[in-house]
Each structure stands twice: as C-alpha cells, then as structure tokens.
Design a protein around this motif. Structure first.
Motif, PDB file in Angstrom:
ATOM      1  N   GLU A 216      -4.132  10.054  -3.652  1.00 44.08           N
ATOM      2  CA  GLU A 216      -4.771   9.501  -2.452  1.00 44.08           C
ATOM      3  C   GLU A 216      -4.110   8.204  -2.005  1.00 44.08           C
ATOM      4  O   GLU A 216      -3.923   7.985  -0.806  1.00 44.08           O
ATOM      5  CB  GLU A 216      -6.267   9.315  -2.668  1.00 44.08           C
TER       6      GLU A 216
ATOM      7  N   GLU B 147       0.695   4.942   6.306  1.00 48.05           N
ATOM      8  CA  GLU B 147       0.871   3.576   6.806  1.00 48.05           C
ATOM      9  C   GLU B 147       2.329   3.207   7.014  1.00 48.05           C
ATOM     10  O   GLU B 147       2.666   2.529   7.996  1.00 48.05           O
ATOM     11  CB  GLU B 147       0.260   2.569   5.824  1.00 48.05           C
TER      12      GLU B 147
ATOM     13  N   GLN C 178      -2.144   7.626   1.550  1.00 55.20           N
ATOM     14  CA  GLN C 178      -2.499   6.488   2.400  1.00 55.20           C
ATOM     15  C   GLN C 178      -1.270   5.648   2.727  1.00 55.20           C
ATOM     16  O   GLN C 178      -1.022   5.309   3.891  1.00 55.20           O
ATOM     17  CB  GLN C 178      -3.553   5.622   1.692  1.00 55.20           C
ATOM     18  N   LYS C 179      -0.485   5.302   1.721  1.00 51.94           N
ATOM     19  CA  LYS C 179       0.705   4.467   1.941  1.00 51.94           C
ATOM     20  C   LYS C 179       1.776   5.221   2.730  1.00 51.94           C
ATOM     21  O   LYS C 179       2.476   4.640   3.551  1.00 51.94           O
ATOM     22  CB  LYS C 179       1.267   3.951   0.611  1.00 51.94           C
TER      23      LYS C 179
END
Length: 102
Positions: free
Chosen positions: A16, A24, A20-21
C-alpha cells in the motif's frame, strides 16, 4: 494507443505504501509528459508479492521521448521515498487495436 507493462515484486506489508508513493511520484511526473493517458495498478490475487503497473500512452514516440535523465531523477526520488530500490522483474509493450462493429 500503446501499453507499457511493468512487473514488480513488492512485499505484501509494503504494497500500500508502494502504491501510494508510486502515484505521488511516478504517476504525477509522467502525467506532465505529452501522450500520457493514464495508469493502473494490478494486484495479483494468486501472488501477494506481484504488482503490475499498466501505463497507457497515446503513441510509442511520445512515451519514448521522455529523457532518460528525467526518468533517472524520478526513480531516484522514488527510491529515496521508499528507502530501497524495486527492480523491474518483467516488462512488455502492447498495442491496442479497436475493432469496428458491423
């Protein structure tokens, strides 16, 4: 349209944060280049460590026009955010064909 397929091995407890990274850093950066159409993350339900990234490009030429130096900088930023490197364990390129309905 051209599909870029990238396969990674990511421990389930890191998945997860990785996703997410990736959104981003990688997705945000790629979205700034001409021809970027979108990106999907596929999780293999039969292998908790397998993560597939599907990147859609308008043309191969636009995808390949991204300077290598830019890709290296983005990768360095991602590696720093993750605390380690995740090598690509598989990749592919696919063309999308649309069929006309009769």
């Amino acid at each position: 349209m051209v599909i870029e397929l990238l396969k990674f091995q990511v421990a389930p407890d890191e998945r997860e944060f990785y996703i997410q990274k990736d959104a981003e850093i990688w997705t945000t950066a790629l979205a700034g280049y001409p021809g970027f159409l979108g990106k999907e993350v596929w999780i293999n339900p039969n292998d908790a460590t397998e993560l597939i990234l599907i990147v859609r490009w308008a043309t191969k030429e636009q995808w390949q026009a991204i300077p290598l130096a830019d890709l290296q900088l983005i990768d360095e930023k991602f590696t720093q955010a993750m605390g380690k490197s995740y090598p690509i364990v598989g990749s592919g390129e696919y063309q999308v064909r649309k069929f006309l309905q009769s």
